[in-house]
Design a protein around this motif. Structure first.
Motif, PDB file in Angstrom:
ATOM      1  N   MET A   1     129.595  38.756   8.970  1.00 22.72           N
ATOM      2  CA  MET A   1     128.829  39.276   7.842  1.00 22.72           C
ATOM      3  C   MET A   1     129.441  38.769   6.551  1.00 22.72           C
ATOM      4  O   MET A   1     130.636  38.868   6.340  1.00 22.72           O
ATOM      5  CB  MET A   1     128.876  40.797   7.865  1.00 22.72           C
ATOM      6  CG  MET A   1     128.514  41.405   6.555  1.00 22.72           C
ATOM      7  SD  MET A   1     127.393  42.750   6.716  1.00 22.72           S
ATOM      8  CE  MET A   1     125.907  41.910   7.050  1.00 22.72           C
ATOM      9  N   ALA A   2     128.570  38.270   5.721  1.00 24.06           N
ATOM     10  CA  ALA A   2     129.058  37.828   4.421  1.00 24.06           C
ATOM     11  C   ALA A   2     128.865  38.974   3.452  1.00 24.06           C
ATOM     12  O   ALA A   2     127.765  39.244   2.993  1.00 24.06           O
ATOM     13  CB  ALA A   2     128.257  36.617   3.978  1.00 24.06           C
ATOM     14  N   PHE A   3     129.918  39.645   3.175  1.00 23.50           N
ATOM     15  CA  PHE A   3     129.786  40.787   2.282  1.00 23.50           C
ATOM     16  C   PHE A   3     129.614  40.318   0.855  1.00 23.50           C
ATOM     17  O   PHE A   3     130.324  39.463   0.381  1.00 23.50           O
ATOM     18  CB  PHE A   3     131.024  41.677   2.370  1.00 23.50           C
ATOM     19  CG  PHE A   3     131.076  42.445   3.640  1.00 23.50           C
ATOM     20  CD1 PHE A   3     131.939  42.077   4.644  1.00 23.50           C
ATOM     21  CD2 PHE A   3     130.251  43.533   3.844  1.00 23.50           C
ATOM     22  CE1 PHE A   3     131.990  42.779   5.826  1.00 23.50           C
ATOM     23  CE2 PHE A   3     130.292  44.238   5.024  1.00 23.50           C
ATOM     24  CZ  PHE A   3     131.164  43.868   6.014  1.00 23.50           C
ATOM     25  N   LEU A   4     128.703  40.913   0.224  1.00 19.12           N
ATOM     26  CA  LEU A   4     128.453  40.515  -1.147  1.00 19.12           C
ATOM     27  C   LEU A   4     129.444  41.132  -2.110  1.00 19.12           C
ATOM     28  O   LEU A   4     129.770  40.583  -3.123  1.00 19.12           O
ATOM     29  CB  LEU A   4     127.040  40.943  -1.553  1.00 19.12           C
ATOM     30  CG  LEU A   4     125.952  40.044  -1.000  1.00 19.12           C
ATOM     31  CD1 LEU A   4     124.708  40.849  -0.740  1.00 19.12           C
ATOM     32  CD2 LEU A   4     125.676  38.947  -1.980  1.00 19.12           C
TER      33      LEU A   4
ATOM     34  N   ALA B   1     136.420  49.266   8.321  1.00 18.16           N
ATOM     35  CA  ALA B   1     137.446  50.120   7.727  1.00 18.16           C
ATOM     36  C   ALA B   1     137.944  51.137   8.738  1.00 18.16           C
ATOM     37  O   ALA B   1     139.144  51.457   8.790  1.00 18.16           O
ATOM     38  CB  ALA B   1     136.891  50.818   6.486  1.00 18.16           C
ATOM     39  N   ALA B   2     137.020  51.643   9.541  1.00 22.23           N
ATOM     40  CA  ALA B   2     137.433  52.612  10.562  1.00 22.23           C
ATOM     41  C   ALA B   2     138.387  51.960  11.549  1.00 22.23           C
ATOM     42  O   ALA B   2     139.381  52.556  11.965  1.00 22.23           O
ATOM     43  CB  ALA B   2     136.200  53.167  11.287  1.00 22.23           C
ATOM     44  N   GLU B   3     138.084  50.714  11.884  1.00 27.26           N
ATOM     45  CA  GLU B   3     138.995  50.012  12.797  1.00 27.26           C
ATOM     46  C   GLU B   3     140.370  49.878  12.189  1.00 27.26           C
ATOM     47  O   GLU B   3     141.386  50.087  12.853  1.00 27.26           O
ATOM     48  CB  GLU B   3     138.459  48.609  13.104  1.00 27.26           C
ATOM     49  CG  GLU B   3     137.328  48.584  14.106  1.00 27.26           C
ATOM     50  CD  GLU B   3     136.623  47.240  14.087  1.00 27.26           C
ATOM     51  OE1 GLU B   3     137.299  46.223  13.769  1.00 27.26           O
ATOM     52  OE2 GLU B   3     135.421  47.214  14.359  1.00 27.26           O
TER      53      GLU B   3
ATOM     54  N   ILE C   1     127.426  49.785   6.218  1.00 27.01           N
ATOM     55  CA  ILE C   1     127.725  50.298   7.558  1.00 27.01           C
ATOM     56  C   ILE C   1     128.756  49.418   8.235  1.00 27.01           C
ATOM     57  O   ILE C   1     129.732  49.884   8.836  1.00 27.01           O
ATOM     58  CB  ILE C   1     126.438  50.364   8.413  1.00 27.01           C
ATOM     59  CG1 ILE C   1     125.437  51.314   7.791  1.00 27.01           C
ATOM     60  CG2 ILE C   1     126.768  50.757   9.832  1.00 27.01           C
ATOM     61  CD1 ILE C   1     125.652  52.740   8.144  1.00 27.01           C
ATOM     62  N   ASN C   2     128.532  48.123   8.097  1.00 25.39           N
ATOM     63  CA  ASN C   2     129.494  47.191   8.677  1.00 25.39           C
ATOM     64  C   ASN C   2     130.875  47.381   8.092  1.00 25.39           C
ATOM     65  O   ASN C   2     131.884  47.372   8.803  1.00 25.39           O
ATOM     66  CB  ASN C   2     129.034  45.767   8.386  1.00 25.39           C
ATOM     67  CG  ASN C   2     128.320  45.180   9.575  1.00 25.39           C
ATOM     68  OD1 ASN C   2     128.973  44.752  10.510  1.00 25.39           O
ATOM     69  ND2 ASN C   2     127.009  45.206   9.553  1.00 25.39           N
TER      70      ASN C   2
END
Lengths: 377, 373
Positions: B368-371, B66-68, B60-61
């Motif tokens: 957020m630390a994306f994995l 991405a939308a931004e 979601i984040n």
């Protein structure tokens, strides 16, 4: 000889016989080439060929009723010159071309010869000696069809005459291919001894071929007049035509190029392409049959044991890609021959990307020991 | 570590609120996926729920970011380019994504050639489908590449170590299976988010977004979701391995307070080495501290002998590089991954280490630390 049409059982006589003008017989209505009759002959021939297609290679199609045929009318341009080289090759092992070559359209000569050698080489791989005698008979009959003045009665009688000729030449035919100027492209490879080879032969599933009809086509006209044709110019700029025997689909473009897909063997693909070309020709276009090439052959087989794909992808990393969440099969890109194999856990193997049948066989023989090494207990 | 806003544990209320409100759950599929990625035969339900949470939150984040980005460039849909842009900082993962995209193209090309119906379908739908994803990726990277690094990735033929490790683990896992079990294993390997397109879309609540992702973007998102699950399993297996006492481990007396929090008392005495920074892991790797690779996870002790290659090249490692010797096979843990392992894994992963940590990724700022990217 009492009657000129009867052929003595030696080749040179055949040759001279063919130089004689065609003899009318009771079965043939007339010899004069009127377009209507040509068409009836074409139709008769075609129908006969379609029944012949169903025959197995071991039965000679010419033993079935009359070959009615007078393609000579079509190849009026170069009958003699066409024959002489062909006669030399009469004793070639032409192979299981039970679908008699539909040389309905004047073919490029070199193309024709090339085809023979290619087909012959394929059959060398497939057939064993037992069939060879049949093979030699078949080419003769096919040879006769291509542009010969064949009358049915003399055809059948000459056919019977030819058999002894075949018999004589049968022994020499195995050697012939080597001495012929147009020697086979693929040398006769002996079958590998059973202990080495896998014993499994991949079955061809689909052949994609292209041919150039060499004339501009009016797709709308074709779509309107031909049966089983669809044409939707907004979606795609080609006519999609299908025939039932051999069950294939063709994409016909306005430039005259045609793609034929769905056949299960090279000969069937060629036959189907010729049928499509004939349909186009019947509609009035001056269609020819140039540059028939097989673009892709797909075959499949089953090794009948489960395969550990994880192991295979680990050890053959540079050749394989395996993304099970995307596609359940492992994609193995063999370098020599350049074939792509799809290997599944169940043991099914699909081979694609081949232009020649021998590539497929070779690729499978290459992969089989590797797969055996990753057999899942 | 101030990722609390986005970390699944503390955001559990919000995300779980979301997930309980939804009826869509991927828990069952996730359980199978985790099995195929290295977990036990029957992964725990709680673990799967937690993993689903984590993946959901992160996606979601990611979608919002991405939308931004796509808003920035004035587009009406989220496309592959936006996602590629977000991932530009992490070369290894980007490369893995690109390889995935190319493989997709290649596979459709081959499968198309096999079946004549497919061939017709493809012709009818327009003829620029060949290598479409590759073209998109190449064009885009071309446009944003300033230093030539990104384009160099296309020619790069280095082995992807994480993938290598996963392959080895899978092979080890399947070595001992008989053919029935192996068939089941293969079945679960086939699961992916991309096969459940509409359910996936609803799960991410794409319908309520202003800017929606297009088809290729959805493929990439499904891939990223899968990659997140895979990373989580990788890390959790590492964590679990760490929790086992190893005889002769010289650092067994060193333990960090934070570790104890998550440590189950049932797991026995806290004789686990948990150095504060990855630099001091036993045997192999002094990872150069300057890299500040926020691979907060440990580069695990190659103490069991199968130190994987590349553990040392810290420079090349981005923060996601967990060199797991994944010697799980040796220790033969037959128990499943616990939720605590997952939590610990995420915690370590997000742990900022080194002076350069705030600067390594665009989305790091948001906490957020994306994995997966």
């Amino acid at each position: 000889m009492a009657s000129a049409p009867h052929t003595p059982p030696t080749q040179p006589q055949l040759h001279s016989r063919w130089l004689f003008p065609p003899f009318p017989t009771s079965q043939l209505p007339t010899v004069s080439p009127s377009p209507m009759e040509e068409e009836t002959y074409l139709e008769l021939y075609l129908d006969q060929c379609s029944t012949q297609d169903a025959l197995t290679p071991s039965r000679s199609p010419l033993l079935s009723p009359a070959v009615p045929y007078d393609v000579d009318m079509l190849t009026s341009s170069n009958p003699e010159t066409a024959f002489n080289p062909q006669l030399e090759e009469v004793t070639e092992t032409y192979g299981s071309f039970s679908a008699v070559d539909l040389s309905l359209l004047p073919d490029e000569l070199s193309q024709e010869n090339k085809d023979q050698t290619v087909i012959r080489s394929k059959n060398e791989i497939e057939e064993n000696c037992k069939n060879q005698s049949w093979q030699t008979r078949l080419p003769l009959s096919s040879r006769m069809d291509t542009g010969l003045a064949l009358n049915s009665s003399s055809g059948s009688s000459s056919h019977s005459r030819l058999h002894p000729a075949d018999g004589n030449s049968a022994q020499s035919s195995p050697e012939k291919p080597h001495s012929l100027p147009l020697a086979s492209i693929t040398p006769m490879t002996p079958m590998a001894p059973i202990s080495e080879c896998s014993g499994i032969v991949p079955q061809l599933q689909n052949i994609v071929s292209t041919v150039n009809l060499a004339c501009k086509l009016d797709l709308k006209k074709i779509a309107l007049h031909a049966k089983n044709a669809e044409y939707n110019p907004k979606r795609f700029a080609a006519v999609i035509m299908r025939i039932r025997e051999p069950r294939t689909t063709a994409l016909i473009f306005s430039s005259g190029k045609m793609v034929c897909t769905g056949a299960k063997s090279e000969e069937q693909s060629r036959l189907a392409a010729r049928k499509y070309a004939r349909v186009v020709q019947k509609l009035g276009f001056p269609a020819r049959f140039l540059d028939f090439t097989i673009q892709n052959m797909v075959a499949s087989c089953d090794v009948r044991f489960p395969i550990s794909l994880e192991g295979l992808v680990l050890t053959h990393q540079q050749f394989s890609s395996y993304e099970p969440e995307l596609f359940p099969g492992l994609i193995y890109r063999m370098v020599k021959p350049r074939i792509v194999l799809l290997i599944f856990v169940s043991g099914k193997v699909v081979l694609t990307g081949a232009k020649k049948r021998s590539d497929i066989y070779e690729a499978f023989e290459n992969i089989y020991p590797i797969l055996k090494g990753f057999k899942k207990a | 570590m101030n990722n609390t806003a986005a970390s699944p544990m503390s955001a559990a209320t919000s995300s779980s609120g979301r997930s309980t409100g939804k009826s869509i759950s991927f828990t069952a599929e996730l359980q199978s996926m985790m099995f195929s990625l290295g977990d036990a035969r029957r992964p725990l339900h709680e673990t799967a729920v937690l993993v689903e949470d984590v993946v959901h939150t992160q996606l979601i984040n990611l979608l919002q970011q991405a939308a931004e980005v796509s808003q920035l460039r004035g587009a009406r849909v989220i496309s592959a380019e936006d996602l590629l842009f977000l991932m530009r900082k992490d070369k290894k993962k980007l490369r893995r994504l690109l390889k995935y995209m190319f493989f997709r193209d290649y596979k459709s090309k081959i499968v198309k050639g096999i079946d004549e119906d497919d061939l017709l379908e493809d012709k009818l739908s327009g003829s620029n489908n060949v290598n479409k994803r590759q073209k998109i990726a190449q064009d885009f990277l071309n446009s944003i590449d300033q230093t030539g690094e990104l384009l160099a990735m296309f020619e790069d033929d280095e082995i992807d170590e994480v993938k290598q490790e996963r392959m080895e683990r899978a092979e080890r896992q399947t070595r001992v299976m008989d053919s029935a079990q192996y068939a089941e294993f293969c079945e679960s390997r086939h699961l992916s988010f991309s096969k459940k397109g509409s359910k996936f879309r609803d799960w991410l609540d794409c319908g309520s977004m202003e800017i929606k992702p297009n088809v290729v973007a959805m493929e990439i998102l499904a891939y990223l979701a899968y990659e997140t699950v895979a990373q989580l399993v990788d890390l959790a297996l590492l964590v679990r391995q760490d929790m086992v006492t190893k005889a002769g481990d010289p650092f067994s007396h060193a333990i960090s307070a934070t570790f104890i929090q998550y440590h189950n008392s049932a797991e026995g005495s806290c004789m686990k080495p948990y150095p504060d920074s990855p630099e001091s892991t036993p045997p192999p790797t002094p990872t150069a501290p300057s890299v500040g690779s926020q691979h907060s996870g440990k580069t695990t002790s190659g103490s069991l002998g199968n130190g994987s290659a590349g553990q040392d090249s810290a420079k090349t490692k981005q923060r996601k590089r967990k060199k797991s010797t994944a010697a799980c096979g040796v220790e033969a843990h037959s128990d499943a991954i616990q939720p605590s392992h997952i939590r610990e894994a995420v915690r370590r992963y997000g742990h900022k280490i080194g002076p350069l940590s705030p600067f390594t990724s665009a989305y790091r700022r948001n906490g957020m630390a994306f994995l997966a990217c």
